[in-house]
Design a protein around this motif. Sequence first.
Motif, PDB file in Angstrom:
ATOM      1  N   GLU A   1       0.817  -1.220   0.000  1.00  0.00           N
ATOM      2  CA  GLU A   1       0.000   0.000   0.000  1.00  0.00           C
ATOM      3  C   GLU A   1       0.848   1.266   0.000  1.00  0.00           C
ATOM      4  O   GLU A   1       0.325   2.369  -0.183  1.00  0.00           O
ATOM      5  CB  GLU A   1      -0.924   0.017   1.209  1.00  0.00           C
ATOM      6  N   ALA A   2       2.137   1.112   0.208  1.00  0.00           N
ATOM      7  CA  ALA A   2       3.051   2.258   0.172  1.00  0.00           C
ATOM      8  C   ALA A   2       4.453   1.752  -0.119  1.00  0.00           C
ATOM      9  O   ALA A   2       4.797   0.597   0.177  1.00  0.00           O
ATOM     10  CB  ALA A   2       3.024   3.037   1.484  1.00  0.00           C
ATOM     11  N   VAL A   3       5.258   2.621  -0.709  1.00  0.00           N
ATOM     12  CA  VAL A   3       6.666   2.333  -0.986  1.00  0.00           C
ATOM     13  C   VAL A   3       7.483   3.465  -0.370  1.00  0.00           C
ATOM     14  O   VAL A   3       7.086   4.631  -0.434  1.00  0.00           O
ATOM     15  CB  VAL A   3       6.933   2.251  -2.502  1.00  0.00           C
ATOM     16  N   VAL A   4       8.618   3.123   0.227  1.00  0.00           N
ATOM     17  CA  VAL A   4       9.474   4.125   0.860  1.00  0.00           C
ATOM     18  C   VAL A   4      10.805   4.187   0.124  1.00  0.00           C
ATOM     19  O   VAL A   4      11.485   3.167  -0.028  1.00  0.00           O
ATOM     20  CB  VAL A   4       9.716   3.804   2.353  1.00  0.00           C
ATOM     21  N   ASP A   5      11.143   5.378  -0.361  1.00  0.00           N
ATOM     22  CA  ASP A   5      12.456   5.631  -0.955  1.00  0.00           C
ATOM     23  C   ASP A   5      13.433   5.792   0.205  1.00  0.00           C
ATOM     24  O   ASP A   5      13.673   6.902   0.692  1.00  0.00           O
ATOM     25  CB  ASP A   5      12.384   6.890  -1.822  1.00  0.00           C
ATOM     26  N   ALA A   6      14.001   4.681   0.652  1.00  0.00           N
ATOM     27  CA  ALA A   6      14.748   4.658   1.918  1.00  0.00           C
ATOM     28  C   ALA A   6      16.001   5.533   1.886  1.00  0.00           C
ATOM     29  O   ALA A   6      16.362   6.122   2.904  1.00  0.00           O
ATOM     30  CB  ALA A   6      15.115   3.225   2.282  1.00  0.00           C
ATOM     31  N   ALA A   7      16.684   5.610   0.750  1.00  0.00           N
ATOM     32  CA  ALA A   7      17.883   6.449   0.678  1.00  0.00           C
ATOM     33  C   ALA A   7      17.518   7.917   0.890  1.00  0.00           C
ATOM     34  O   ALA A   7      18.196   8.650   1.610  1.00  0.00           O
ATOM     35  CB  ALA A   7      18.568   6.260  -0.669  1.00  0.00           C
TER      36      ALA A   7
ATOM     37  N   ARG B   1       2.812   3.330   8.307  1.00  0.00           N
ATOM     38  CA  ARG B   1       1.972   2.141   8.513  1.00  0.00           C
ATOM     39  C   ARG B   1       0.668   2.499   9.214  1.00  0.00           C
ATOM     40  O   ARG B   1      -0.379   1.904   8.933  1.00  0.00           O
ATOM     41  CB  ARG B   1       2.724   1.100   9.354  1.00  0.00           C
ATOM     42  N   GLN B   2       0.734   3.465  10.109  1.00  0.00           N
ATOM     43  CA  GLN B   2      -0.457   3.855  10.859  1.00  0.00           C
ATOM     44  C   GLN B   2      -1.491   4.553   9.972  1.00  0.00           C
ATOM     45  O   GLN B   2      -2.655   4.663  10.349  1.00  0.00           O
ATOM     46  CB  GLN B   2      -0.068   4.784  12.018  1.00  0.00           C
TER      47      GLN B   2
ATOM     48  N   ARG C   1      -2.513  -1.465   7.784  1.00  0.00           N
ATOM     49  CA  ARG C   1      -1.386  -1.346   8.727  1.00  0.00           C
ATOM     50  C   ARG C   1      -0.214  -2.269   8.334  1.00  0.00           C
ATOM     51  O   ARG C   1       0.666  -2.554   9.147  1.00  0.00           O
ATOM     52  CB  ARG C   1      -1.812  -1.656  10.167  1.00  0.00           C
ATOM     53  N   ARG C   2      -0.223  -2.731   7.102  1.00  0.00           N
ATOM     54  CA  ARG C   2       0.830  -3.628   6.638  1.00  0.00           C
ATOM     55  C   ARG C   2       2.120  -2.855   6.390  1.00  0.00           C
ATOM     56  O   ARG C   2       2.109  -1.645   6.153  1.00  0.00           O
ATOM     57  CB  ARG C   2       0.369  -4.309   5.336  1.00  0.00           C
TER      58      ARG C   2
END
Length: 447
Positions: free
Chosen positions: A180-186, A209-210, A215-216
Motif C-alpha cells: 500500500e506504500a513504498v518508501v524511498d529509503a535512501a 503504517r499507521q 497497517r501492513r
Amino acid sequence: MVIWHLICTGDVNKAFEVEKHMLEHGVQPEEPELEALLRVSVEAGKGDKVYYLLHKLRTSVRKISPSTADIIVRWFESKAASRVGKRRIDQKLIKEAIENAGGGWHGQGWLGKGKWSISYTVVGDDALCKCCGDKLALIDLDPIETEKFAESVVSIAIKREKNFSFQKFQKWLDYYGPFEAVVDAANVGLFSQKRFMPSKVNAVVNAIRQKLPSRRWPLIVLHNKRITGRKMDEPVNKALIEKWKNADALYSTPTGSNDDWYWLYAAIKFKCLIVTNDEMRDHTFQLLGNEFFPKWKERHQVHFSFSNTSPVFYMPPPCSVVIQESEKGHWHIPIASELDYDSERTWLCIRRANSHAVKEDSVAITEDSQSLNRNKEHTKSTTQTEVNSNFLPLNNGNYDKPRKLAEEMYKNITSISFASVSSDQHTVLSEIETAEMLGNCVIDFQI
C-alpha cells in the motif's frame, strides 16, 4: 529566438505560426514562450488564442508563475473578455465533455457573457474553493494510462539495468506484493544530513503504517551499498535491517542499478503511495515525459519532514493542482509556490460576475463556439444583432441613459450589413466603446 521577435513586434498570427512550426518538429514551448504568446494575445484582444493558451498551460505547466497570473488577470479584467462566450449552452454536452476528458476541463469554449469576477483564494482540505464553493476535480490516471506508464518505466529500466536485475525485481513483487506504500529509503535516511541513518527510515516506516488501511509494512527500497559497511554492522542498525528483511518488506537493489526505477515502478504497479522528497526532476525522470508522469506524481507522492517527536507527512492534495475549467464556465488557476505540496497555495478563482446569465439549452450551439478542438469561424445566415439589456452598470447612476444608448447603438448596428461589419470591425467596436464610456456601463452584444 524568432518567436520572441514576432511577439515583441505584436505580430500575433506569425507568432502562432512559429509555435505551430515548433510543435511540428517536436519542440514544446515552455512557460516563458507561452507567457509571451499570452501577453500579445491579451493585448490584441484575441479571445480564441487566450482560451487555447490557457489549455496549453493546463497541460504543460499546470501551476503558473505569478507573472503569468498577472497577464491572465489582465485578460479577465478586459472588455474583450467580457464580450466573448456563449449565453446559451447545452449543459448535457458540457458534462459529457468533462467526463470524456477525465475531469477538470471541457474545452468547449468560453461559457456565459459579461464581466468577470476575479479573486485570490485557497482550496480547502475538502477540495472546495473558499471563494465560490466549487468542488475541484481529482484527476488520476485511468487503468489504461497506468498500464502504459508502467510499461514505459519497465522499458527504460530494463535497458539500463544489468544481469536481468529488474526482471528479478518484477518477479519478487509478484510474489511478495501487493503493497500500500513504498518508501524511498535512501531519500529518507539521508534527510538533512550526509550520513545515512536507518533510524529515520524506521521512524517513517512505522508512522506511514499507521496511515495505511491494512497497517501492513510498506515496501522499503534501498541500494545494497546502504546496508553494508562498518556503520551498518552496529547492533542497532543491524537489528533494523534484519527486522525489515524478516517482514519481507526490504528490497535491496544490486550494484550498478538505479534504485529510482525500482521504487517508482513498484508504486505505479500497485497504484500506491510513494514516500519521498525527491521531486523527480532530473534526467532520470525526464525520460518519462509529461504525458502521464506529473499527473501520477501529484496523486501518489507523500512528502515528509521530522518534528521533535515524529515524522510529519504531507499527503497528496484533495484535488489536482492544475488549471481547472468547470461546467459553469468558472476557472480555477493554481499559482506556483516554493513547495509543491503547499497546502495554503494561492489560487485564482475566476467566474462571471453574473453567473446566472448562463442559460441551459437542449440544443448545442455551434455558432459563436470557441471550442478548443474546433477553432473555426462560422458564416452566419442572418445579420440580426441581439442586444442584452441586462448589461452591467459600473456605478449606481442613472440607468435610463445607458439603456437609451444601447437602444441607439442597436439601431445603428442593425442597419449595417454583415459584410460591412467584417470590413469595418474596428469602427463598430470604437462606437461600442464610446457608448460604454458615455453610459459608464458594459454593453453586452450577442452577434
